[in-house]
Design a protein around this motif. Structure first.
Motif, PDB file in Angstrom:
ATOM      1  N   TRP A 323       3.772  12.607 -18.795  1.00 16.65           N
ATOM      2  CA  TRP A 323       4.162  11.741 -17.661  1.00 16.65           C
ATOM      3  C   TRP A 323       3.019  10.808 -17.277  1.00 16.65           C
ATOM      4  O   TRP A 323       1.858  11.214 -17.283  1.00 16.65           O
ATOM      5  CB  TRP A 323       4.520  12.599 -16.438  1.00 16.65           C
ATOM      6  CG  TRP A 323       4.881  11.766 -15.215  1.00 16.65           C
ATOM      7  CD1 TRP A 323       6.123  11.320 -14.888  1.00 16.65           C
ATOM      8  CD2 TRP A 323       4.000  11.270 -14.192  1.00 16.65           C
ATOM      9  NE1 TRP A 323       6.071  10.580 -13.725  1.00 16.65           N
ATOM     10  CE2 TRP A 323       4.778  10.527 -13.276  1.00 16.65           C
ATOM     11  CE3 TRP A 323       2.624  11.367 -13.959  1.00 16.65           C
ATOM     12  CZ2 TRP A 323       4.244   9.898 -12.149  1.00 16.65           C
ATOM     13  CZ3 TRP A 323       2.081  10.736 -12.842  1.00 16.65           C
ATOM     14  CH2 TRP A 323       2.894  10.017 -11.950  1.00 16.65           C
ATOM     15  N   GLN A 324       3.364   9.582 -16.971  1.00 13.21           N
ATOM     16  CA  GLN A 324       2.397   8.741 -16.268  1.00 13.21           C
ATOM     17  C   GLN A 324       3.140   7.689 -15.446  1.00 13.21           C
ATOM     18  O   GLN A 324       4.287   7.362 -15.754  1.00 13.21           O
ATOM     19  CB  GLN A 324       1.392   8.105 -17.210  1.00 13.21           C
ATOM     20  CG  GLN A 324       1.884   7.030 -18.129  1.00 13.21           C
ATOM     21  CD  GLN A 324       0.696   6.496 -18.914  1.00 13.21           C
ATOM     22  OE1 GLN A 324      -0.005   7.244 -19.601  1.00 13.21           O
ATOM     23  NE2 GLN A 324       0.450   5.201 -18.802  1.00 13.21           N
ATOM     24  N   HIS A 325       2.475   7.235 -14.366  1.00 11.74           N
ATOM     25  CA  HIS A 325       3.174   6.297 -13.500  1.00 11.74           C
ATOM     26  C   HIS A 325       3.340   4.966 -14.224  1.00 11.74           C
ATOM     27  O   HIS A 325       2.539   4.619 -15.097  1.00 11.74           O
ATOM     28  CB  HIS A 325       2.419   6.125 -12.178  1.00 11.74           C
ATOM     29  CG  HIS A 325       1.283   5.163 -12.252  1.00 11.74           C
ATOM     30  ND1 HIS A 325       0.103   5.440 -12.911  1.00 11.74           N
ATOM     31  CD2 HIS A 325       1.165   3.902 -11.777  1.00 11.74           C
ATOM     32  CE1 HIS A 325      -0.684   4.398 -12.807  1.00 11.74           C
ATOM     33  NE2 HIS A 325      -0.079   3.459 -12.136  1.00 11.74           N
ATOM     34  N   ARG A 326       4.412   4.243 -13.880  1.00  8.31           N
ATOM     35  CA  ARG A 326       4.690   2.960 -14.534  1.00  8.31           C
ATOM     36  C   ARG A 326       4.521   1.781 -13.587  1.00  8.31           C
ATOM     37  O   ARG A 326       4.175   0.679 -13.990  1.00  8.31           O
ATOM     38  CB  ARG A 326       6.145   2.936 -15.021  1.00  8.31           C
ATOM     39  CG  ARG A 326       6.396   3.865 -16.166  1.00  8.31           C
ATOM     40  CD  ARG A 326       7.893   4.063 -16.376  1.00  8.31           C
ATOM     41  NE  ARG A 326       8.125   5.267 -17.131  1.00  8.31           N
ATOM     42  CZ  ARG A 326       8.046   5.349 -18.438  1.00  8.31           C
ATOM     43  NH1 ARG A 326       7.742   4.295 -19.163  1.00  8.31           N
ATOM     44  NH2 ARG A 326       8.250   6.494 -19.058  1.00  8.31           N
ATOM     45  N   ILE A 327       4.818   2.004 -12.312  1.00  5.51           N
ATOM     46  CA  ILE A 327       4.855   0.884 -11.363  1.00  5.51           C
ATOM     47  C   ILE A 327       3.469   0.741 -10.719  1.00  5.51           C
ATOM     48  O   ILE A 327       2.935   1.708 -10.163  1.00  5.51           O
ATOM     49  CB  ILE A 327       5.954   1.125 -10.303  1.00  5.51           C
ATOM     50  CG1 ILE A 327       7.314   1.290 -11.014  1.00  5.51           C
ATOM     51  CG2 ILE A 327       5.997  -0.021  -9.279  1.00  5.51           C
ATOM     52  CD1 ILE A 327       8.440   1.794 -10.141  1.00  5.51           C
ATOM     53  N   SER A 328       2.892  -0.452 -10.829  1.00  5.81           N
ATOM     54  CA  SER A 328       1.514  -0.659 -10.348  1.00  5.81           C
ATOM     55  C   SER A 328       1.478  -0.778  -8.823  1.00  5.81           C
ATOM     56  O   SER A 328       2.508  -1.022  -8.171  1.00  5.81           O
ATOM     57  CB  SER A 328       0.931  -1.931 -10.965  1.00  5.81           C
ATOM     58  OG  SER A 328       1.586  -3.059 -10.400  1.00  5.81           O
ATOM     59  N   PHE A 329       0.279  -0.664  -8.283  1.00  8.34           N
ATOM     60  CA  PHE A 329       0.045  -0.845  -6.843  1.00  8.34           C
ATOM     61  C   PHE A 329       0.553  -2.224  -6.404  1.00  8.34           C
ATOM     62  O   PHE A 329       1.264  -2.359  -5.411  1.00  8.34           O
ATOM     63  CB  PHE A 329      -1.457  -0.692  -6.578  1.00  8.34           C
ATOM     64  CG  PHE A 329      -1.865  -0.961  -5.153  1.00  8.34           C
ATOM     65  CD1 PHE A 329      -1.554  -0.065  -4.148  1.00  8.34           C
ATOM     66  CD2 PHE A 329      -2.587  -2.108  -4.826  1.00  8.34           C
ATOM     67  CE1 PHE A 329      -1.948  -0.308  -2.829  1.00  8.34           C
ATOM     68  CE2 PHE A 329      -2.982  -2.357  -3.520  1.00  8.34           C
ATOM     69  CZ  PHE A 329      -2.659  -1.451  -2.525  1.00  8.34           C
ATOM     70  N   GLU A 330       0.226  -3.256  -7.182  1.00  2.10           N
ATOM     71  CA  GLU A 330       0.608  -4.623  -6.822  1.00  2.10           C
ATOM     72  C   GLU A 330       2.135  -4.762  -6.810  1.00  2.10           C
ATOM     73  O   GLU A 330       2.707  -5.358  -5.897  1.00  2.10           O
ATOM     74  CB  GLU A 330       0.009  -5.626  -7.824  1.00  2.10           C
ATOM     75  CG  GLU A 330      -1.502  -5.771  -7.740  1.00  2.10           C
ATOM     76  CD  GLU A 330      -2.285  -4.576  -8.316  1.00  2.10           C
ATOM     77  OE1 GLU A 330      -1.686  -3.773  -9.078  1.00  2.10           O
ATOM     78  OE2 GLU A 330      -3.472  -4.446  -7.995  1.00  2.10           O
ATOM     79  N   GLN A 331       2.797  -4.185  -7.831  1.00  4.78           N
ATOM     80  CA  GLN A 331       4.268  -4.258  -7.879  1.00  4.78           C
ATOM     81  C   GLN A 331       4.889  -3.515  -6.693  1.00  4.78           C
ATOM     82  O   GLN A 331       5.874  -3.962  -6.117  1.00  4.78           O
ATOM     83  CB  GLN A 331       4.787  -3.633  -9.179  1.00  4.78           C
ATOM     84  CG  GLN A 331       4.519  -4.473 -10.418  1.00  4.78           C
ATOM     85  CD  GLN A 331       4.821  -3.689 -11.692  1.00  4.78           C
ATOM     86  OE1 GLN A 331       4.522  -2.500 -11.800  1.00  4.78           O
ATOM     87  NE2 GLN A 331       5.429  -4.353 -12.656  1.00  4.78           N
TER      88      GLN A 331
END
Ligand code: NAP
Ligand code: GDD
Length: 354
Positions: A323-331
């Protein structure tokens, strides 16, 4: 498609709503618990188009974590394959005001569920997921935090969640239950409660952009959080629960940002460049173009004890579950601001045409 039955406590909350949608998409039958309230509390389900229907795959039931029999009755009747305990009094600041209730709901509530599973003779085949939290690390000096980092919770919320965390581990070891903890770092979305700092900021920015307000009042600008997106989190929650072996997993992005940075980024979405002036409670955020004061510090939002810095190390969940996150802080920030502006504009239009 799978044909499993899941029980989600707290399905009306941010994560509960997203998890219900995620599991329904996979073919699950989903039963969610909701609390009785004097006003409708299922707006998140409505926004995701989740409506219980006769003969459908999504069902709602009244239950409360502080009412052990309500949970026992549901588990006995539904015989779920998986239980996701997401319900909680989840507001850290409020937990200082309702400390005993927070312990009952967040700590004992988990024990009620685990005991129900055990007493119903379901310990060997039910999979249990506990919504644990980076608040467990509290004001400890070590970061980035991983599964081995010592816990040092510093709020009634965090201490209550410690009970739930260790109860989950204890039932795993004592009764061979497939019981896992997801140690989730902050995760946000357009469905985030308006009292949490991210959503408070994006609502204020939307109101400023549409001329409905002048200024955002805020607490500790220097607190740092590892902010991910709730949609990524529910995907991680499911992967933890599907793993052959139960365990404890940090779910985080591995990045940390201050409240100040979140505010700057949110204002940048409406073309405002925030410049900081002054210090401490006198610090202000000023729109460079217009000279207007857009952010002011209000000590009423300070907490008796604060968690200054959270930054998770998701190496274990990456290694073992992929698992890893896909959606960035900026998004994330952009999505939240745009969603709040769109909602506000729709409300204003509805008011004008009614
Ligand atoms: P949330 O939006 O506040 O949702 C909490 C849910 O629990 C709501 O459905 C709420 O019902 C329900 N609830 C509250 N007290 C209850 C009680 N006594 N009995 C039954 N239900 C009750 O929280 P969330 O952000 O989705 O978080 C989900 C879980 O993950 C929580 O346990 C939280 O502590 C934990 N967590 C969250 C984060 C995060 O950043 N979001 C990070 C780590 C851990 P109402 O809708 O009626 O209020
Ligand atoms: N809510 C809020 N309001 N927080 C503020 C404000 C404000 O006006 N100003 C500064 N903050 C700071 C808080 O002091 C805290 O350091 C940080 O912003 C984040 O606060 P919240 O958004 O309320 O979240 P939290 O980190 O306390 O708790 C959330 O994340 C936990 C995981 O780390 C909740 O979702 C918990 O349920 C969750 O376990």
């Amino acid at each position: 498609m799978v044909s499993k039955t899941a029980l989600i406590t707290g399905v009306t909350g941010q994560d509960g709503a997203y998890l219900a949608a995620y599991l329904l998409e996979k073919g699950y039958t989903v039963h969610g618990t909701m609390r009785r309230s004097s006003a409708p509390n299922h707006y998140r389900l409505d926004r995701l188009g989740l409506t219980p229907q006769v003969g459908g795959a999504f069902h709602l039931h009244y239950a409360d974590l502080t009412d052990a029999m309500s949970l026992m009755r549901l588990i006995a009747a539904l015989k779920p394959d998986e239980i996701y305990n997401l319900a909680a009094q989840s507001d850290v600041a409020v937990s200082f005001s309702v400390a005993a209730y927070t312990h009952q709901a967040n700590g004992l509530g988990a024990v009620h569920l685990l005991e129900a599973v055990r007493h119903l003779g379901m310990a060997s085949h039910v999979r249990y997921y506990q919504a644990s939290t980076s608040e467990l690390y509290g004001d400890g000096p070590v970061w980035p935090q991983n599964e081995e980092t010592p816990f040092r919770p510093c709020s009634p919320y965090g201490v209550a969640k410690l009970t739930a965390y260790w109860s989950t581990v204890n039932y795993r070891h004592g009764y061979q239950m497939h019981a896992s903890n997801g140690i989730l770092f902050n995760h946000e979305s357009p469905l985030r409660g308006p009292n949490f700092v991210t959503r408070k900021v994006t609502i204020a920015v939307a109101e400023i952009a549409t001329g409905q307000r002048e200024c955002l009042m805020i607490g500790n600008l220097n607190a740092k959080r590892d902010w991910g997106h709730a949609k990524d989190s529910v995907d991680g929650i499911w992967h933890i629960t599907q793993h052959k072996e139960p365990g404890d997993y940090v779910l985080a992005t591995g990045e940390t940002h201050s409240v100040r940075e979140f505010i700057e980024r949110a204002f940048a979405c409406i073309g405002a460049d925030i410049q900081w002036q002054g210090e401490g409670v006198h610090e202000q955020g000023i729109d460079r173009k217009t000279g207007k004061v857009r952010v002011q510090v209000d000590p009423q939002f300070f907490r008796p004890t604060e968690v200054p810095l959270l930054c998770g190390d998701p190496s274990k969940v990456r290694r073992e579950l992929g698992w890893q996150h896909r959606i960035s802080f900026e998004q994330l920030v952009t999505e939240m601001v745009e969603s709040d502006i769109a909602q506000l504009k729709a409300q204003l239009t509805a008011q004008l045409t009614s």
